[in-house]
Design a protein around this motif. Sequence first.
Motif, PDB file in Angstrom:
ATOM      1  N   PHE A 249       0.832  -6.894   0.067  1.00  0.00           N
ATOM      2  CA  PHE A 249       1.166  -5.470   0.000  1.00  0.00           C
ATOM      3  C   PHE A 249      -0.100  -4.596   0.101  1.00  0.00           C
ATOM      4  O   PHE A 249      -0.093  -3.569   0.786  1.00  0.00           O
TER       5      PHE A 249
ATOM      6  N   MET B 110      -0.663  -1.836   2.977  1.00  0.00           N
ATOM      7  CA  MET B 110      -0.933  -0.424   2.674  1.00  0.00           C
ATOM      8  C   MET B 110      -2.235   0.045   3.340  1.00  0.00           C
ATOM      9  O   MET B 110      -2.339   1.187   3.789  1.00  0.00           O
TER      10      MET B 110
ATOM     11  N   ASN C  28       0.567   6.728   6.680  1.00  0.00           N
ATOM     12  CA  ASN C  28       0.876   7.270   5.352  1.00  0.00           C
ATOM     13  C   ASN C  28       0.253   8.674   5.214  1.00  0.00           C
ATOM     14  O   ASN C  28       0.908   9.637   4.803  1.00  0.00           O
TER      15      ASN C  28
ATOM     16  N   ARG D 231       0.924  16.189  -0.107  1.00  0.00           N
ATOM     17  CA  ARG D 231      -0.227  15.814  -0.947  1.00  0.00           C
ATOM     18  C   ARG D 231      -1.156  17.021  -1.084  1.00  0.00           C
ATOM     19  O   ARG D 231      -1.654  17.316  -2.172  1.00  0.00           O
TER      20      ARG D 231
ATOM     21  N   ILE E  96      -1.137   6.962 -11.703  1.00  0.00           N
ATOM     22  CA  ILE E  96      -0.538   5.620 -11.766  1.00  0.00           C
ATOM     23  C   ILE E  96      -0.356   5.115 -10.334  1.00  0.00           C
ATOM     24  O   ILE E  96      -0.026   5.886  -9.426  1.00  0.00           O
TER      25      ILE E  96
ATOM     26  N   ASN F 112      -5.124   9.569  -2.311  1.00  0.00           N
ATOM     27  CA  ASN F 112      -5.070  10.929  -2.880  1.00  0.00           C
ATOM     28  C   ASN F 112      -6.446  11.523  -3.188  1.00  0.00           C
ATOM     29  O   ASN F 112      -6.552  12.738  -3.406  1.00  0.00           O
TER      30      ASN F 112
ATOM     31  N   VAL G 162      -4.581   3.819 -12.992  1.00  0.00           N
ATOM     32  CA  VAL G 162      -3.894   2.674 -13.596  1.00  0.00           C
ATOM     33  C   VAL G 162      -3.242   1.891 -12.457  1.00  0.00           C
ATOM     34  O   VAL G 162      -2.174   2.266 -11.959  1.00  0.00           O
ATOM     35  N   GLU G 163      -3.938   0.861 -12.002  1.00  0.00           N
ATOM     36  CA  GLU G 163      -3.483   0.107 -10.825  1.00  0.00           C
ATOM     37  C   GLU G 163      -3.337  -1.382 -11.191  1.00  0.00           C
ATOM     38  O   GLU G 163      -4.343  -2.087 -11.354  1.00  0.00           O
TER      39      GLU G 163
ATOM     40  N   ASN H  51      -2.289  -3.842  -9.379  1.00  0.00           N
ATOM     41  CA  ASN H  51      -2.598  -4.780  -8.296  1.00  0.00           C
ATOM     42  C   ASN H  51      -4.108  -4.761  -8.024  1.00  0.00           C
ATOM     43  O   ASN H  51      -4.617  -3.859  -7.355  1.00  0.00           O
TER      44      ASN H  51
ATOM     45  N   PHE I 269      -6.146  -3.979  -4.775  1.00  0.00           N
ATOM     46  CA  PHE I 269      -6.492  -2.615  -4.344  1.00  0.00           C
ATOM     47  C   PHE I 269      -7.841  -2.152  -4.907  1.00  0.00           C
ATOM     48  O   PHE I 269      -8.377  -1.140  -4.462  1.00  0.00           O
TER      49      PHE I 269
ATOM     50  N   ASP J  28      -0.352  -0.784 -16.393  1.00  0.00           N
ATOM     51  CA  ASP J  28       1.021  -0.682 -15.907  1.00  0.00           C
ATOM     52  C   ASP J  28       1.574   0.653 -16.374  1.00  0.00           C
ATOM     53  O   ASP J  28       1.306   1.065 -17.504  1.00  0.00           O
ATOM     54  N   ALA J  29       2.344   1.309 -15.532  1.00  0.00           N
ATOM     55  CA  ALA J  29       2.905   2.612 -15.895  1.00  0.00           C
ATOM     56  C   ALA J  29       3.818   2.523 -17.118  1.00  0.00           C
ATOM     57  O   ALA J  29       4.055   3.511 -17.796  1.00  0.00           O
TER      58      ALA J  29
ATOM     59  N   THR K  84       2.523   9.185  -6.809  1.00  0.00           N
ATOM     60  CA  THR K  84       2.982   9.363  -5.428  1.00  0.00           C
ATOM     61  C   THR K  84       3.420   7.997  -4.901  1.00  0.00           C
ATOM     62  O   THR K  84       2.620   7.078  -4.811  1.00  0.00           O
ATOM     63  N   LEU K  85       4.693   7.888  -4.612  1.00  0.00           N
ATOM     64  CA  LEU K  85       5.308   6.673  -4.062  1.00  0.00           C
ATOM     65  C   LEU K  85       5.122   5.474  -4.998  1.00  0.00           C
ATOM     66  O   LEU K  85       4.851   4.361  -4.556  1.00  0.00           O
ATOM     67  N   VAL K  86       5.273   5.725  -6.292  1.00  0.00           N
ATOM     68  CA  VAL K  86       5.072   4.674  -7.294  1.00  0.00           C
ATOM     69  C   VAL K  86       6.331   4.438  -8.139  1.00  0.00           C
ATOM     70  O   VAL K  86       6.672   3.291  -8.455  1.00  0.00           O
TER      71      VAL K  86
HETATM   72  C1  LIG Z   1       3.668   2.375  -2.081  1.00  0.00           C
HETATM   73  S1  LIG Z   1       2.225   2.190  -3.047  1.00  0.00           S
HETATM   74  C2  LIG Z   1       1.714   3.886  -3.233  1.00  0.00           C
HETATM   75  C3  LIG Z   1       0.226   4.023  -3.293  1.00  0.00           C
HETATM   76  C4  LIG Z   1      -0.278   5.456  -3.379  1.00  0.00           C
HETATM   77  N1  LIG Z   1       0.075   6.055  -4.649  1.00  0.00           N
HETATM   78  C5  LIG Z   1       0.237   6.317  -2.235  1.00  0.00           C
HETATM   79  O1  LIG Z   1       0.643   7.448  -2.481  1.00  0.00           O
HETATM   80  O2  LIG Z   1       0.169   5.872  -1.081  1.00  0.00           O
HETATM   81  C6  LIG Z   1       2.839   1.771  -4.665  1.00  0.00           C
HETATM   82  C7  LIG Z   1       1.739   1.628  -5.694  1.00  0.00           C
HETATM   83  O3  LIG Z   1       2.315   1.480  -6.999  1.00  0.00           O
HETATM   84  C8  LIG Z   1       1.658   0.432  -7.664  1.00  0.00           C
HETATM   85  N2  LIG Z   1       2.534  -0.101  -8.719  1.00  0.00           N
HETATM   86  C9  LIG Z   1       3.541  -0.993  -8.605  1.00  0.00           C
HETATM   87  N3  LIG Z   1       4.087  -1.258  -9.809  1.00  0.00           N
HETATM   88  C10 LIG Z   1       3.420  -0.505 -10.704  1.00  0.00           C
HETATM   89  C11 LIG Z   1       3.511  -0.335 -12.115  1.00  0.00           C
HETATM   90  N4  LIG Z   1       4.415  -1.008 -12.835  1.00  0.00           N
HETATM   91  N5  LIG Z   1       2.647   0.510 -12.721  1.00  0.00           N
HETATM   92  C12 LIG Z   1       1.731   1.203 -11.987  1.00  0.00           C
HETATM   93  N6  LIG Z   1       1.603   1.093 -10.650  1.00  0.00           N
HETATM   94  C13 LIG Z   1       2.429   0.247 -10.017  1.00  0.00           C
HETATM   95  C14 LIG Z   1       1.339  -0.554  -6.550  1.00  0.00           C
HETATM   96  O4  LIG Z   1       0.390  -1.526  -6.926  1.00  0.00           O
HETATM   97  C15 LIG Z   1       0.846   0.404  -5.484  1.00  0.00           C
HETATM   98  O5  LIG Z   1      -0.480   0.771  -5.694  1.00  0.00           O
END
Ligand SMILES: C[S@@+](CC[C@H](N)C(=O)[O-])C[C@H]1O[C@@H](n2cnc3c(N)ncnc32)[C@H](O)[C@@H]1O
Length: 207
Positions: A10, A14, A21, A29, A43, A50, A63-64, A66, A69, A90-91, A107-109
């Motif tokens: 993933f 990305m 994106n 944004r 998160i 961003n 807070v990442e 993965n 990244f 983790d969120a 954003t997209l999280v």
């Molecule tokens: C689609 S990407 C979006 C990345 C970026 N925020 C953007 O706007 O492009 C989803 C992100 O959410 C993170 N993510 C997934 N599960 C999560 C969790 N439980 N807590 C925090 N982040 C999480 C992923 O690792 C990834 O960085």
Amino acid sequence: MTRNASQRWFAWLMQKGEKVNRKLYHPYRKDLLSMAHGRVVEIGPGTGINFNYLPRDIEWIGVEPNEAFHPVLREQASRNHITLRLLTGDAQHIPVEDQSADYVISTLVLCSVPDQEASLKEIYRILKPGGKLIVLEHVAAPQHSFLRLVQNMLNPLNKALADGCNCNRDTASVIKNAGFRDTSLNSLQVDGTLPWHRPHIFGYATK
Ligand SMILES: C[S@@+](CC[C@H](N)C(=O)[O-])C[C@H]1O[C@@H](n2cnc3c(N)ncnc32)[C@H](O)[C@@H]1O
């Protein structure tokens, strides 16, 4: 695929898709992120897309979960002159003190967190009174629509291919029920995304 392999896949995906994106979401944004100031907790910052839109003088905490990244995040932060504090968290359990953040960015999280209610509770906990959650998320189509049916059918595959991303979540309702004093969320269709990812919300919620 193991969890680790799925996360690495993933992160690679990305990074490959960052140009697209950026193009798809640039106006939203730009509009939303310039308002952030003070202590900003982001998160799921992913590739650090961003950073480009954030004021330089913020205190940024990421807070990442993965770690695949993390190298690109460090590189992007340095390129954009952002001082970063990067946490493998983790969120649903944000490793940040109560009422200490001026802004939280998602954003997209919220499509990917396993438990949205738990994540919103944590976001609310760490925000100062008057602090804001900034969101840009792809969401479920209206109930009983054809697109919602398609989203429900495709969701298992979507989750498997995109590291747990759900395409059928009613994120606006979860935010509205999280206790915020005020929410300002707009609905929009983002053309150019996968058809089942087209419905989005963007805006903010104030504690
Ligand atoms: C689609 S990407 C979006 C990345 C970026 N925020 C953007 O706007 O492009 C989803 C992100 O959410 C993170 N993510 C997934 N599960 C999560 C969790 N439980 N807590 C925090 N982040 C999480 C992923 O690792 C990834 O960085």
